[in-house]
Write a protein that holds these residues in place. Structure first.
Motif, mmCIF file in Angstrom:
data_model
loop_
_atom_site.group_PDB
_atom_site.id
_atom_site.type_symbol
_atom_site.label_atom_id
_atom_site.label_comp_id
_atom_site.label_asym_id
_atom_site.label_seq_id
_atom_site.Cartn_x
_atom_site.Cartn_y
_atom_site.Cartn_z
ATOM 1 N N HIS A 76 15.614 -11.673 -18.764
ATOM 2 C CA HIS A 76 16.181 -12.682 -17.868
ATOM 3 C C HIS A 76 17.042 -13.637 -18.686
ATOM 4 O O HIS A 76 16.587 -14.200 -19.679
ATOM 5 C CB HIS A 76 15.058 -13.448 -17.161
ATOM 6 N N SER A 78 19.104 -17.113 -18.496
ATOM 7 C CA SER A 78 19.284 -18.303 -17.673
ATOM 8 C C SER A 78 20.708 -18.823 -17.789
ATOM 9 O O SER A 78 21.478 -18.387 -18.645
ATOM 10 C CB SER A 78 18.280 -19.380 -18.085
ATOM 11 N N ALA A 91 10.354 -11.788 -11.659
ATOM 12 C CA ALA A 91 11.805 -11.689 -11.518
ATOM 13 C C ALA A 91 12.188 -11.421 -10.073
ATOM 14 O O ALA A 91 13.157 -11.980 -9.562
ATOM 15 C CB ALA A 91 12.350 -10.592 -12.422
#
Length: 106
Positions: A76, A78, A91
């Motif tokens: 992931h 950001s 997720a």
């Protein structure tokens, strides 16, 4: 004389339309080529990203030194540039929240 002028205007209009059609066909072919090139680039980028994803997961280890399972975790990124490895179920719930936020903004 009026009829002759009318025929001439009609012929000019037809010639202009034929020229427009020719230009649009040329533009269509150009756009097809561009689309094809973009599709190839997208596929190449997807392949590179997939290779990178597998390379990253082949190097990751959990606290006990075991390999991290890519079927259970996702990478992931950001918005601030931070990168995390999170469980897939988190997720998915995060994506749902993001989709809800986007729909509310619309």
């Amino acid at each position: 004389v009026a009829a002759q002028k009318c025929r001439k205007r009609k012929l000019n209009a037809i010639l202009n339309l034929e020229e427009d059609v020719c230009n649009l066909q040329t533009q269509k072919e150009s756009l097809k080529k561009e689309h094809s090139q973009c599709s190839k680039l997208i596929n190449q980028i997807k392949q590179k990203l997939n290779n990178l994803y597998h390379d990253i997961f082949s190097r990751l280890r959990d606290d006990q030194g075991r390999p991290v399972n890519p079927r259970q975790y996702v990478i992931h990124c950001s918005s601030n540039g931070s990168v995390f490895i999170i469980p897939k179920h988190l997720a998915k719930s995060e994506k749902k929240q993001d989709n809800r936020k986007e729909q509310k903004q619309k």
